[in-house]
Structure formats: C-alpha cells, structure tokens
Design a protein around this motif. Structure first.
Motif, PDB file in Angstrom:
ATOM      1  N   GLY A 178      -8.200  11.396   5.535  1.00 26.14           N
ATOM      2  CA  GLY A 178      -7.362  10.422   4.828  1.00 26.14           C
ATOM      3  C   GLY A 178      -7.278   9.089   5.540  1.00 26.14           C
ATOM      4  N   GLU A 179      -7.598   9.058   6.828  1.00 27.11           N
ATOM      5  CA  GLU A 179      -7.620   7.776   7.555  1.00 27.11           C
ATOM      6  C   GLU A 179      -8.803   6.996   7.000  1.00 27.11           C
ATOM      7  OE1 GLU A 179      -8.208   4.661  10.366  1.00 27.11           O
ATOM      8  OE2 GLU A 179      -9.694   6.141   9.826  1.00 27.11           O
ATOM      9  N   GLU A 180      -8.583   5.711   6.668  1.00 25.05           N
ATOM     10  CA  GLU A 180      -9.572   5.070   5.795  1.00 25.05           C
ATOM     11  C   GLU A 180     -10.976   4.957   6.377  1.00 25.05           C
ATOM     12  OE1 GLU A 180      -7.849   1.429   4.519  1.00 25.05           O
ATOM     13  OE2 GLU A 180      -8.059   0.426   6.443  1.00 25.05           O
ATOM     14  N   ILE A 209      -7.658  14.359   8.744  1.00 24.86           N
ATOM     15  CA  ILE A 209      -8.116  13.075   9.268  1.00 24.86           C
ATOM     16  C   ILE A 209      -8.977  12.321   8.246  1.00 24.86           C
ATOM     17  CG2 ILE A 209     -10.191  13.975  10.436  1.00 24.86           C
ATOM     18  CD1 ILE A 209      -7.776  11.202  11.693  1.00 24.86           C
ATOM     19  N   ASP A 215      -6.889  11.738  -0.811  1.00 27.32           N
ATOM     20  CA  ASP A 215      -7.013  12.839   0.137  1.00 27.32           C
ATOM     21  C   ASP A 215      -5.665  13.503   0.425  1.00 27.32           C
ATOM     22  OD1 ASP A 215      -8.954  14.279   1.682  1.00 27.32           O
ATOM     23  OD2 ASP A 215      -7.884  13.578   3.460  1.00 27.32           O
ATOM     24  N   GLY A 229       0.997   4.651   2.709  1.00 28.73           N
ATOM     25  CA  GLY A 229       1.923   4.848   3.812  1.00 28.73           C
ATOM     26  C   GLY A 229       2.106   3.654   4.720  1.00 28.73           C
ATOM     27  N   ALA A 230       1.089   2.763   4.787  1.00 25.57           N
ATOM     28  CA  ALA A 230       1.193   1.668   5.744  1.00 25.57           C
ATOM     29  C   ALA A 230       1.872   0.437   5.148  1.00 25.57           C
ATOM     30  CB  ALA A 230      -0.192   1.308   6.282  1.00 25.57           C
ATOM     31  N   ALA A 268      -4.356   5.786  13.689  1.00 24.66           N
ATOM     32  CA  ALA A 268      -2.905   5.956  13.661  1.00 24.66           C
ATOM     33  C   ALA A 268      -2.463   7.422  13.600  1.00 24.66           C
ATOM     34  CB  ALA A 268      -2.324   5.194  12.472  1.00 24.66           C
ATOM     35  N   HIS A 269      -3.421   8.337  13.797  1.00 27.39           N
ATOM     36  CA  HIS A 269      -3.036   9.750  13.796  1.00 27.39           C
ATOM     37  C   HIS A 269      -2.072  10.043  14.954  1.00 27.39           C
ATOM     38  CE1 HIS A 269      -3.666  14.092  13.048  1.00 27.39           C
ATOM     39  NE2 HIS A 269      -3.682  14.233  14.358  1.00 27.39           N
ATOM     40  N   GLY A 315       0.807  -1.215   0.000  1.00 23.74           N
ATOM     41  CA  GLY A 315       0.000   0.000   0.000  1.00 23.74           C
ATOM     42  C   GLY A 315       0.840   1.265   0.000  1.00 23.74           C
ATOM     43  N   VAL A 318     -10.438   0.222   0.514  1.00 23.66           N
ATOM     44  CA  VAL A 318      -9.863   1.558   0.377  1.00 23.66           C
ATOM     45  C   VAL A 318      -8.397   1.408  -0.018  1.00 23.66           C
ATOM     46  CG1 VAL A 318      -9.400   3.777   1.495  1.00 23.66           C
ATOM     47  CG2 VAL A 318     -11.390   2.429   2.192  1.00 23.66           C
ATOM     48  N   ASN A 319      -8.029   2.020  -1.131  1.00 21.04           N
ATOM     49  CA  ASN A 319      -6.631   2.007  -1.547  1.00 21.04           C
ATOM     50  C   ASN A 319      -6.193   3.388  -2.001  1.00 21.04           C
ATOM     51  OD1 ASN A 319      -6.912  -1.294  -2.665  1.00 21.04           O
ATOM     52  ND2 ASN A 319      -5.175  -0.612  -1.433  1.00 21.04           N
ATOM     53  N   MET A 327      -2.761  14.647   2.048  1.00 22.27           N
ATOM     54  CA  MET A 327      -2.508  15.833   2.870  1.00 22.27           C
ATOM     55  C   MET A 327      -1.344  15.645   3.825  1.00 22.27           C
ATOM     56  SD  MET A 327      -5.967  17.622   4.221  1.00 22.27           S
ATOM     57  CE  MET A 327      -7.406  17.213   3.277  1.00 22.27           C
ATOM     58  N   PHE A 368       0.680  -2.172   3.491  1.00 19.03           N
ATOM     59  CA  PHE A 368      -0.014  -3.454   3.561  1.00 19.03           C
ATOM     60  C   PHE A 368      -0.271  -3.971   2.145  1.00 19.03           C
ATOM     61  CE2 PHE A 368      -3.733  -6.218   4.358  1.00 19.03           C
ATOM     62  CZ  PHE A 368      -3.228  -6.970   5.410  1.00 19.03           C
ATOM     63  N   ASN A 421      -8.381   6.473  -2.157  1.00 18.25           N
ATOM     64  CA  ASN A 421      -7.982   7.509  -1.209  1.00 18.25           C
ATOM     65  C   ASN A 421      -7.090   8.526  -1.923  1.00 18.25           C
ATOM     66  OD1 ASN A 421      -7.074   9.024   0.930  1.00 18.25           O
ATOM     67  ND2 ASN A 421      -6.795   7.274   2.308  1.00 18.25           N
ATOM     68  N   THR A 466      -1.238   3.092  -5.299  1.00 18.31           N
ATOM     69  CA  THR A 466      -1.445   1.639  -5.226  1.00 18.31           C
ATOM     70  C   THR A 466      -2.306   1.186  -6.401  1.00 18.31           C
ATOM     71  OG1 THR A 466      -1.503   1.880  -2.812  1.00 18.31           O
ATOM     72  CG2 THR A 466      -2.212  -0.236  -3.709  1.00 18.31           C
TER      73      THR A 466
HETATM   74  C1  LIG Z   1      -4.298  10.376   9.975  1.00 15.78           C
HETATM   75  C2  LIG Z   1      -4.144   9.567   8.740  1.00 15.78           C
HETATM   76  C3  LIG Z   1      -4.182  10.166   7.495  1.00 15.78           C
HETATM   77  C4  LIG Z   1      -4.052   9.423   6.333  1.00 15.78           C
HETATM   78  N1  LIG Z   1      -4.085  10.059   5.135  1.00 15.78           N
HETATM   79  C5  LIG Z   1      -3.973   9.325   3.992  1.00 15.78           C
HETATM   80  C6  LIG Z   1      -4.040   9.964   2.716  1.00 15.78           C
HETATM   81  O1  LIG Z   1      -4.206  11.185   2.611  1.00 15.78           O
HETATM   82  N2  LIG Z   1      -3.931   9.189   1.616  1.00 15.78           N
HETATM   83  C7  LIG Z   1      -3.777   7.840   1.696  1.00 15.78           C
HETATM   84  O2  LIG Z   1      -3.703   7.170   0.672  1.00 15.78           O
HETATM   85  N3  LIG Z   1      -3.703   7.212   2.874  1.00 15.78           N
HETATM   86  C8  LIG Z   1      -3.811   7.923   4.023  1.00 15.78           C
HETATM   87  N4  LIG Z   1      -3.773   7.270   5.230  1.00 15.78           N
HETATM   88  C9  LIG Z   1      -3.678   5.793   5.226  1.00 15.78           C
HETATM   89  C10 LIG Z   1      -5.080   5.168   5.088  1.00 15.78           C
HETATM   90  O3  LIG Z   1      -5.662   5.041   6.371  1.00 15.78           O
HETATM   91  C11 LIG Z   1      -5.035   3.782   4.473  1.00 15.78           C
HETATM   92  O4  LIG Z   1      -4.080   3.031   5.121  1.00 15.78           O
HETATM   93  C12 LIG Z   1      -4.722   3.797   3.004  1.00 15.78           C
HETATM   94  O5  LIG Z   1      -5.614   4.614   2.306  1.00 15.78           O
HETATM   95  C13 LIG Z   1      -4.811   2.410   2.462  1.00 15.78           C
HETATM   96  O6  LIG Z   1      -4.419   2.383   1.114  1.00 15.78           O
HETATM   97  P1  LIG Z   1      -3.135   1.560   0.650  1.00 15.78           P
HETATM   98  O7  LIG Z   1      -3.214   0.225   1.331  1.00 15.78           O
HETATM   99  O8  LIG Z   1      -3.301   1.463  -0.812  1.00 15.78           O
HETATM  100  O9  LIG Z   1      -1.960   2.332   1.074  1.00 15.78           O
HETATM  101  C14 LIG Z   1      -3.880   8.018   6.414  1.00 15.78           C
HETATM  102  C15 LIG Z   1      -3.826   7.414   7.661  1.00 15.78           C
HETATM  103  C16 LIG Z   1      -3.955   8.165   8.817  1.00 15.78           C
HETATM  104  C17 LIG Z   1      -3.897   7.478  10.136  1.00 15.78           C
END
Ligand SMILES: Cc1cc2nc3c(=O)[nH]c(=O)nc-3n(C[C@H](O)[C@H](O)[C@H](O)COP(=O)(O)O)c2cc1C
Ligand code: SF4
Ligand code: FES
Lengths: 456, 174
Positions: A196-198, A194, A107, A79-80, A415-416, A76, A231-232, A109, A82, A105, A236
């Motif tokens: 952006g958190e899924e 926030i 978003d 950022g995480a 995870a904020h 993913g 949510v991706n 930011m 996965f 996603n 990704t």
């Molecule tokens: C506070 C916070 C903000 C986030 N903002 C984004 C974001 O703007 N874009 C994004 O893709 N994932 C963001 N994430 C990660 C998402 O929760 C989620 O892991 C992601 O959209 C999964 O997609 P991926 O598996 O393709 O990475 C954020 C997570 C947190 C905790």
C-alpha cells in the motif's frame, strides 16, 4: 443460538438510509442502494454518471482540471492528507515527455479500515470516472487499479465495470468524442501490507518485490517504468467526478464550516460499539457524533481510548471526542486523521495487549530494508510481550520510548516505521501506568498466569 | 479455467510438484496478462497466481516455466514468489482459512475465534490438516472490521464469526 453459515457472510454496508443521502450533500454515496447491490453502468449513467467526463473531456484542459482540484483542496484519503490537486500539479508532463500512468491505491489493509471496499464493491463506475478525469489531468495513457488480492467481490465488480465502461466507450480510444485515449486494467495483489505504500506499490505493479523506493524522485517525476505516475487512494479519486461536476466552491461548502477542509469523508467505527459501520459525513465531523451514530460503547462499558484512523495513528482519549476529525486538527494532538475510521477500545481492554498486537503486525509486515524497522520492531514486540505477561524489567518503558524515537519520521525509507511508532509512543504517553504494571506485577508463574485483560 | 478473481481456491487435483508442466491454458492466460503492462516482468505475480489457481500452490518447477514464458530470469520470479504472503511455496489444503489477526478483530474476539478453529481442526497457524482439507493462516486486516472477528475460507469472507458457529461453518467446505 448458532448462526447459519450464509448469515455469517460479510457484506460491506453503509449505515445511512437513502433518504439521508442526497446528490448535493453526499457525493460519494448518494447513488448507493439500500440493499447494497452493485450499481451497474445503466443505473450509474441514469444517476448522472459519467456526466463529469462529458463535461470536461475536450472542453477543458488538463490544467483546468488540476486548477479546480487545487482549489477544491481534496486531501488524500489514503491517510497522509496531501492535496490531490497539488500532487497533480507536480506530475511532469508536456514537451516530448512520454505519457505516464495513474494508479488507484486499492490495497486497503490498514488495521481498522474498511471504507474503500464499500466504494469498490458497490460503485466501481465512480472510481473509473474519477480515474478517467485524473488520467486526463495528468496526461496518463493508462490506469491501473491495484486491488488487494483478498477483495474477491471487489475484483468481480471492478472487472465487470471496466468491461461495461469499455463497451460503452467511456474507456478506450477517443473517449466521448474528445480525442482522449485512456484505458484501465485491474491488477490484483498477493498479500503484504507494504504494497500500500505508494512506491512499494509501483514496484509490485512492475512485478517486483514490494520494497519502497528511495525518494526523490517522486512518482510524479519517475514512477511505473520510469514514467510520471500518480498514485491516489480509492476515496480520493471517487471525489473527483463531483468536484468537476459541481465545482470547487460547492465542494468546499460541503464541510459546512466544521473544517477548513472541504468535502465529505467516509468515516467509520469498529470495536465494541453497538452499531459499527460506515457513514459519509461532512469532513470535520466530531468523533462524538460518530460515537453517537454508532450507538455508543457496547455492554454498558466506558470508552477508554480510540484510534482515529487505523493502526498507524496515535491513541486519543475520551476528552478528544469533540475534536473535528480533519487532518490539521487531529494532527495537533499527537495523532493523525489517517483513514478516518475509528477503532474503539473499552475500559476493560488492555492497552498493552492491543499495542502488542499492533506492533506484531508492523514487525511482520516490515519489508526489511531499514534497520530501525527490521530490527527495532521485533525488539519492540519482545518487550511488549514480556510486559503483557508481567515479566517486564526496569528500564523497559524507557527502552520502548527510545525505540519509538528511532522508528520515527526521517530515519527510514518509508512511513511504515513512523506508522508503527505513533501508537507506541502515544500509548505510553497516555497509559504509562498500564506499562508499569507489566514490570511491578507479581512475577510467579507468569507464563501460565498472564495478566487478565483489563487488569493492567 | 477458474474464476480469475479467485485467491486461494483451486482445482481439486493438487499437484505433487514433480515434473512440473505448465498447462496450455495457463500459458495463454499468462501471455494475455503480459500484454497489460509495459514490461513482461509485471505479469509475474499474476502468473504465479494463475499457476496457484490450478495446483493450489507454486511448485519449484513452475518458477523456470514462468520465467521462460515471460522471458525474464528465474531468480527474479523466485524473489517475487517468496515475498508475497499469499503465494504458497508448499502444498496447502483444499481450502485456505485466513483469520484476520489485526487490531479491530483482536478487540472483538480474534483469540476466541482462533482457539475455536484450532480446537476444531487440531492444527495451528501455518499447518494443514492431515486429510488435506484445510490450511490455517493469519492475515492482515480484511477490511471487514465492522464485523469482527472476520475470516476468509477460500474466496468467502465471514464476520462476525462467533466461536460456537465455527463447526457448522467448516462443514460447508468438504
Ligand atoms: C506502510 C504503508 C501502507 C499504506 N497503505 C495504503 C493503502 O492500503 N491504501 C492507500 O490508499 N494508501 C496507503 N498508504 C499511503 C500511500 O503511500 C499514499 O500516500 C496514498 O496512496 C496516496 O493517495 P492519496 O494522496 O489519495 O491519499 C500507505 C502508506 C504506508 C507507509
Ligand atoms: S520503514 Fe520498514 S517497511 Fe518502510 S522501507 Fe524501511 S524496512 Fe521497509
Ligand atoms: S481488523 Fe480484522 S478485518 Fe479489520
């Protein structure tokens, strides 16, 4: 010299010439034009666009797609890190379960992150193709692109592309004669990191306040309107067409032994370097190579420290520049790859001030649900502000350390807070002396006499 | 109707908020948005943005009006209207300036840019110029970090903006 307003306009820009970007090596960017203009439907289709949809829909099963994605191990890019294939294999489907949703996603930011913007503004059809394939694999009836409200040009590009794709039959009923029905809508946001958190994103999509949801259930079990929801991240999903077109083995090979992970990554550099920008490179490329492409630090300064992938990742040192920028490697050094866009800090810039800026961001953007986050972050900020002014007190650093622990993983709904803890903890670990200077600095007329940047 | 990608740009006629009447075009646009989702509540944020595009902000009277169109409770519309940073619950200037105050811009001259703008306009964050021309707000990372310090005026994104270019740039927005 003053610049004319037109020349100040921001345009998303890749720093690689077309000659360097080949279909076989640069799945995300090979179609992009030197002039950065939008790739419309016609050009996209001419350049193998929607070929993966034609190849897969009706000819392979959704489970086949998931199998290929698992094998390719696209991690993913939000950022995480996965695995997208593993996530998709956990989406509930089959039996008499209603079809669910796939949500992109967009978003973006995260402080220091400017990669999804490029793909959205210049190549929205790649994202749409990725979402069609993802929708097919996850048995989604509909897709949403959740785009931050400030990305005006991206909104125009994506709307236009959705319209073109629909008119050409790539969206809608019976796509490419496969019997698969699927459509996409653009949903634009109204601010707040926030979102952006899924799970917060799903609440926001439903027209609610963007508080995260308790997990489990995970979105793949019960997401938007209680339906299975995937949510991706933009990047990704943009990897999916090439994976399905050329196969998992090819994708794995793209990293050329630099990493156990496969594929490429949209890396970037911002801060005071000579050539900030974005590059698509094999995943596992080192930060040293990126710094090289960025032309090194500006104004003859030296590098003090860097963030590997946004404001919620941990500080690393010049000695870490040779590390492979992949999820597992960076994770071993008290940081995270995050979004893979480097923020560069030079020797004359104050770490205390920068961390104060970061924690002010996290404090303002907290949704307020969990106590450590809602109360701990403003407290953290206050202490950092006093250290920055040379008004710190004995015990402040220990207090910050304990706040960082309380903000850490497992104590909050999302995870904020852990994201806020990571730059805090790592900055104290690497630059304790700068924090100490905020306590021992001469105290007279502190307000009128802030510690100059670089002196602490 | 304005460009529906628009964020803070709005019609020149700003409303004072009294005796709010939902414009027929806006009602139709909200109903169209509603059809994109499984439940009407989902169109709430877009509905607020539609009203804001016309009036510049979301007057109190818009809350029950939107609630009525969507068939949801006014409290849930109000809750949403107060959560999101780019839904304005008080009048704003003709042009909203959003200056990125996040880390990369902080490292590349945010403070100097903010000072140049506050000096030029005589207002701080959260304020509107007395002539109703500009409102100044901070914003999260604009995804323009490679060209910090970055900012938006209305729907336009700029970066890097040297402090000495501010006066000239603002002249473009009357
Ligand atoms: C506070 C916070 C903000 C986030 N903002 C984004 C974001 O703007 N874009 C994004 O893709 N994932 C963001 N994430 C990660 C998402 O929760 C989620 O892991 C992601 O959209 C999964 O997609 P991926 O598996 O393709 O990475 C954020 C997570 C947190 C905790
Ligand atoms: S950690 Fe912070 S942002 Fe996340 S749910 Fe808790 S209060 Fe909200
Ligand atoms: S930090 Fe300012 S645009 Fe990203």
């Amino acid at each position: 010299m003053t610049s004319s307003p037109a020349s100040l306009r921001y345009h998303s820009q890749l720093r690689q010439s077309a000659a360097e970007r080949l279909a076989e090596t640069h799945p995300l960017t090979w179609r992009l034009r030197e002039d950065g203009a939008l790739i419309g439907l016609e050009e996209y289709v001419e350049k193998e666009g929607y070929a993966a949809v034609k190849k897969v829909l009706g000819k392979q099963s959704g489970q086949d797609v998931i199998g290929t994605m698992k094998e390719a191990n696209v991690r993913g890019r939000g950022g995480a890190g996965f695995s997208a294939g593993v996530k998709w294999s956990l989406t509930m489907q089959g039996g008499d379960l209603a079809r669910g949703y796939i949500v992109c996603n967009a978003d973006e930011m995260e402080p220091g992150t400017f990669k999804d913007r490029l793909l959205l503004e210049q190549q929205p059809h790649l994202l749409i193709e990725g979402m069609i394939l993802g929708g097919y694999a996850n048995n989604s009836c509909y897709g949403y692109i959740f785009l931050r409200g400030e990305y005006i040009e991206a909104a125009r590009a994506v709307s236009r592309a959705i319209g073109e794709a629909r008119a050409a039959g790539w969206l809608g009923k019976n796509i490419a004669g496969s019997g698969f029905d699927f459509d996409i809508a653009l949903h634009t946001g109204a601010g707040r990191y926030i979102c952006g958190e899924e799970t917060a994103l799903i609440n926001s999509l439903e027209g609610k306040r963007a508080n995260p949801r308790n997990k489990p259930p995970f979105p793949g079990q019960s997401g938007a309107w209680g339906k299975p929801t995937v949510v991706n991240n933009v990047e990704t999903l943009c990897n999916v067409p090439a994976v399905m077109q050329h196969g998992a083995k090819w994708y794995q090979g793209l990293s050329g032994g630099l990493s156990d992970d496969g594929g490429t990554k949209l890396y970037g550099v911002s801060g005071r370097v000579n050539r900030t920008g974005l590059w698509e490179l094999p995943i596992g490329t080192s930060a040293a190579e990126l710094m090289d492409r960025a032309g090194g630090v500006r104004d003859g300064r030296a590098l003090k420290t860097w963030l590997p992938g946004g404001g919620s990742t941990g500080f690393l040192l010049p000695e870490h520049l040779e590390l492979a920028l992949d999820f597992d490697t960076i994770g071993q050094y008290g940081s995270r790859l995050g979004t893979g866009l480097l923020t560069v800090v030079t020797e004359d810039q104050s770490v205390v001030s920068l961390v104060r800026n970061l924690e002010a961001f996290f404090a303002r953007e907290s949704c307020g649900w969990c106590t450590p986050c809602r109360d701990g972050l403003p407290w953290t900020l206050k202490i950092l502000q006093s250290l920055e002014r040379g008004e710190g007190e004995q015990g402040d650093i220990e207090l910050l350390e304990s706040l960082a622990t309380d903000l850490g993983p497992g104590r909050t709904f999302c995870a904020h807070a852990p994201g806020a803890a990571m730059p805090l903890e790592s900055s104290i670990r690497h630059f304790r002396h700068e924090f100490e200077a905020g306590i021992t600095h001469r105290r007279h007329a502190a307000h009128a006499d802030p510690i100059p940047v670089g002196e602490v | 109707m304005n460009d529906n990608a628009s964020l803070t740009s709005h019609s020149p006629i700003a409303s004072d908020g009294d005796g709010f009447l939902l414009h027929d075009e806006d009602r139709a646009a909200i109903l169209e948005e509603r059809d994109h989702y499984e439940q009407p509540q989902a169109a709430c944020i877009e509905a607020l943005k539609i009203v804001q595009r016309r009036h510049g902000w979301v007057p109190d009277g818009a809350i029950p009006a939107i609630a009525e169109v969507l068939g949801v409770g006014p409290a849930s519309v109000e809750g949403v209207a107060t959560f999101y940073s780019l839904i304005f619950r008080q009048p704003v200037g003709r042009h909203v300036i959003l200056i990125c105050d996040s880390s990369s811009c902080f490292l590349t001259g945010f403070d100097e840019l903010r000072e140049a703008i506050t000096a030029e306009l005589g207002i701080e964050f959260g304020q509107t110029t007395p002539d109703g021309r500009f409102t100044l707000l901070p914003v999260c990372c604009l995804g323009a970090c490679d060209r910090g310090p970055a900012m938006m005026i209305g729907d336009d994104t700029f970066g890097p903006v040297p402090p000495d270019a501010v006066a000239e740039l603002l002249k473009e927005y009357s």
